[in-house]
Write a protein that holds these residues in place. Structure first.
Motif, PDB file in Angstrom:
ATOM      1  N   ASP A  41       0.834  -1.210   0.000  1.00 15.81           N
ATOM      2  CA  ASP A  41       0.000   0.000   0.000  1.00 15.81           C
ATOM      3  C   ASP A  41       0.865   1.254   0.000  1.00 15.81           C
ATOM      4  O   ASP A  41       0.536   2.248  -0.646  1.00 15.81           O
ATOM      5  CB  ASP A  41      -0.915   0.012   1.228  1.00 15.81           C
ATOM      6  CG  ASP A  41      -1.935  -1.115   1.199  1.00 15.81           C
ATOM      7  OD1 ASP A  41      -2.270  -1.564   0.086  1.00 15.81           O
ATOM      8  OD2 ASP A  41      -2.384  -1.538   2.278  1.00 15.81           O
ATOM      9  N   ILE A  42       1.964   1.189   0.738  1.00 15.96           N
ATOM     10  CA  ILE A  42       2.852   2.347   0.832  1.00 15.96           C
ATOM     11  C   ILE A  42       3.513   2.648  -0.506  1.00 15.96           C
ATOM     12  O   ILE A  42       3.682   3.808  -0.879  1.00 15.96           O
ATOM     13  CB  ILE A  42       3.912   2.114   1.932  1.00 15.96           C
ATOM     14  CG1 ILE A  42       3.259   2.239   3.303  1.00 15.96           C
ATOM     15  CG2 ILE A  42       5.055   3.119   1.815  1.00 15.96           C
ATOM     16  CD1 ILE A  42       4.092   1.744   4.447  1.00 15.96           C
ATOM     17  N   ARG A  43       3.902   1.595  -1.234  1.00 11.87           N
ATOM     18  CA  ARG A  43       4.502   1.815  -2.549  1.00 11.87           C
ATOM     19  C   ARG A  43       3.533   2.529  -3.486  1.00 11.87           C
ATOM     20  O   ARG A  43       3.920   3.421  -4.240  1.00 11.87           O
ATOM     21  CB  ARG A  43       4.948   0.474  -3.150  1.00 11.87           C
ATOM     22  CG  ARG A  43       6.238  -0.062  -2.546  1.00 11.87           C
ATOM     23  CD  ARG A  43       6.843  -1.164  -3.412  1.00 11.87           C
ATOM     24  NE  ARG A  43       5.988  -2.344  -3.446  1.00 11.87           N
ATOM     25  CZ  ARG A  43       6.089  -3.355  -2.589  1.00 11.87           C
ATOM     26  NH1 ARG A  43       6.987  -3.327  -1.623  1.00 11.87           N
ATOM     27  NH2 ARG A  43       5.301  -4.415  -2.713  1.00 11.87           N
ATOM     28  N   LYS A  44       2.267   2.148  -3.416  1.00 14.81           N
ATOM     29  CA  LYS A  44       1.243   2.817  -4.228  1.00 14.81           C
ATOM     30  C   LYS A  44       1.088   4.281  -3.797  1.00 14.81           C
ATOM     31  O   LYS A  44       0.987   5.180  -4.628  1.00 14.81           O
ATOM     32  CB  LYS A  44      -0.099   2.099  -4.080  1.00 14.81           C
ATOM     33  CG  LYS A  44      -0.142   0.724  -4.712  1.00 14.81           C
ATOM     34  CD  LYS A  44      -1.514   0.088  -4.508  1.00 14.81           C
ATOM     35  CE  LYS A  44      -1.560  -1.311  -5.110  1.00 14.81           C
ATOM     36  NZ  LYS A  44      -2.881  -1.964  -4.870  1.00 14.81           N
ATOM     37  N   GLU A  45       1.067   4.477  -2.466  1.00 11.63           N
ATOM     38  CA  GLU A  45       0.927   5.832  -1.935  1.00 11.63           C
ATOM     39  C   GLU A  45       2.125   6.691  -2.322  1.00 11.63           C
ATOM     40  O   GLU A  45       1.977   7.866  -2.685  1.00 11.63           O
ATOM     41  CB  GLU A  45       0.788   5.781  -0.413  1.00 11.63           C
ATOM     42  CG  GLU A  45       0.456   7.131   0.215  1.00 11.63           C
ATOM     43  CD  GLU A  45       0.312   7.056   1.721  1.00 11.63           C
ATOM     44  OE1 GLU A  45       0.059   8.111   2.338  1.00 11.63           O
ATOM     45  OE2 GLU A  45       0.460   5.955   2.284  1.00 11.63           O
ATOM     46  N   ALA A  46       3.313   6.112  -2.254  1.00  8.56           N
ATOM     47  CA  ALA A  46       4.534   6.842  -2.600  1.00  8.56           C
ATOM     48  C   ALA A  46       4.514   7.261  -4.070  1.00  8.56           C
ATOM     49  O   ALA A  46       4.902   8.389  -4.409  1.00  8.56           O
ATOM     50  CB  ALA A  46       5.753   5.980  -2.312  1.00  8.56           C
ATOM     51  N   LYS A  47       4.063   6.366  -4.939  1.00  9.63           N
ATOM     52  CA  LYS A  47       3.972   6.690  -6.364  1.00  9.63           C
ATOM     53  C   LYS A  47       2.981   7.825  -6.603  1.00  9.63           C
ATOM     54  O   LYS A  47       3.210   8.705  -7.445  1.00  9.63           O
ATOM     55  CB  LYS A  47       3.567   5.453  -7.162  1.00  9.63           C
ATOM     56  CG  LYS A  47       4.678   4.424  -7.290  1.00  9.63           C
ATOM     57  CD  LYS A  47       4.223   3.222  -8.112  1.00  9.63           C
ATOM     58  CE  LYS A  47       5.344   2.199  -8.234  1.00  9.63           C
ATOM     59  NZ  LYS A  47       4.909   0.995  -9.002  1.00  9.63           N
ATOM     60  N   ALA A  48       1.875   7.795  -5.865  1.00 12.16           N
ATOM     61  CA  ALA A  48       0.873   8.859  -5.995  1.00 12.16           C
ATOM     62  C   ALA A  48       1.462  10.200  -5.558  1.00 12.16           C
ATOM     63  O   ALA A  48       1.238  11.230  -6.203  1.00 12.16           O
ATOM     64  CB  ALA A  48      -0.350   8.518  -5.160  1.00 12.16           C
ATOM     65  N   GLN A  69       7.917   4.106   7.610  1.00 10.99           N
ATOM     66  CA  GLN A  69       8.227   4.337   9.021  1.00 10.99           C
ATOM     67  C   GLN A  69       7.029   4.925   9.765  1.00 10.99           C
ATOM     68  O   GLN A  69       6.751   4.563  10.909  1.00 10.99           O
ATOM     69  CB  GLN A  69       9.425   5.284   9.147  1.00 10.99           C
ATOM     70  CG  GLN A  69      10.761   4.637   8.816  1.00 10.99           C
ATOM     71  CD  GLN A  69      11.940   5.508   9.194  1.00 10.99           C
ATOM     72  OE1 GLN A  69      11.822   6.718   9.374  1.00 10.99           O
ATOM     73  NE2 GLN A  69      13.106   4.893   9.325  1.00 10.99           N
ATOM     74  N   ALA A  70       6.319   5.838   9.103  1.00 14.63           N
ATOM     75  CA  ALA A  70       5.139   6.440   9.721  1.00 14.63           C
ATOM     76  C   ALA A  70       4.059   5.388   9.944  1.00 14.63           C
ATOM     77  O   ALA A  70       3.385   5.371  10.989  1.00 14.63           O
ATOM     78  CB  ALA A  70       4.599   7.562   8.837  1.00 14.63           C
ATOM     79  N   GLN A  71       3.889   4.504   8.959  1.00 12.98           N
ATOM     80  CA  GLN A  71       2.893   3.448   9.059  1.00 12.98           C
ATOM     81  C   GLN A  71       3.228   2.482  10.206  1.00 12.98           C
ATOM     82  O   GLN A  71       2.356   2.102  10.990  1.00 12.98           O
ATOM     83  CB  GLN A  71       2.813   2.672   7.745  1.00 12.98           C
ATOM     84  CG  GLN A  71       1.830   1.503   7.743  1.00 12.98           C
ATOM     85  CD  GLN A  71       0.385   1.961   7.823  1.00 12.98           C
ATOM     86  OE1 GLN A  71       0.080   3.117   7.595  1.00 12.98           O
ATOM     87  NE2 GLN A  71      -0.498   1.044   8.164  1.00 12.98           N
TER      88      GLN A  71
END
Length: 205
Positions: A41-48, A69-71
């Motif tokens: 999910d984070i990789r998707k969020e990072a790309k966004a 890290q935040a997650q």
């Protein structure tokens, strides 16, 4: 018969010794699985984020790693199963990076303090902060607007920056987003002291 009893006792002891190790292994596996799912999910969020022009500061961790890290800080629990950290998030826009960061950091602190105060007020401090102060005056945490003034007087320190990312806007402006964390146990302790001091100050008026 004695031999059978000895074997049975040995089996029980083996189970008692093995149980904590099995539980620990299961806990580690669950944490690993959770981290794996969160990473997707984070990789998707990072790309966004990156599509919108956000990036990490030079010399800091990559954007995706900061979000991870935040997650992990958000889901980490202490020995009692409670949140280990309080998190605060803020954004700021300024004519230069430093100004935008200052606004974002202050908003993140306000967000963190609001979370701490709301949590403490709803559990352990209700009786203390809702006391009758005489002449019909009642001090409640609901009367304390969580703003910059409260944050500046709140005994807050040891805040750790988890996320610090930015993007450049039009006309040379910058937008900075920050996430900060603080140990929950320490934050609650400071909140109790702060609320008690506010109560005493109200009584003296």
């Amino acid at each position: 018969m004695k031999h059978i009893k000895f074997i049975f006792t040995l089996m029980l002891l083996t189970l008692f010794v093995a149980a904590p190790a099995m539980a620990q292994q299961t806990s580690k596996e669950l944490k690993k699985e959770l981290k794996s799912k969160a990473s997707k999910d984070i990789r998707k969020e990072a790309k966004a984020y990156e599509k919108e022009g956000w990036r990490s500061v030079a010399g800091s961790l990559p954007l995706a790693k900061q979000l991870e890290q935040a997650q992990m800080a958000a889901i980490e629990r202490d020995e009692e199963g409670l949140n280990r950290y309080y998190l605060g998030r803020g954004k700021g826009v300024g004519g230069n990076y430093r100004a935008a960061k200052a606004v974002a950091f202050n908003q993140a602190k306000v967000d963190l303090v609001a979370a701490v105060m709301a949590d403490v007020a709803s559990t352990e401090v209700n009786d203390m902060t809702n006391e009758d102060l005489g002449e019909g005056d009642v001090l409640s945490t609901e009367d304390m607007t969580i703003n910059s003034k409260v944050v500046s007087s709140f005994p807050i320190k040891d805040i750790i920056t988890v996320v610090e990312i930015y993007r450049e806007l039009s006309r040379g402006r910058y937008e900075v987003e920050m996430t900060v964390k603080m140990e929950a146990a320490d934050a609650k302790k400071r909140a109790k002291i702060f609320l008690n001091d506010q109560r005493k100050a109200a009584q003296q008026k």
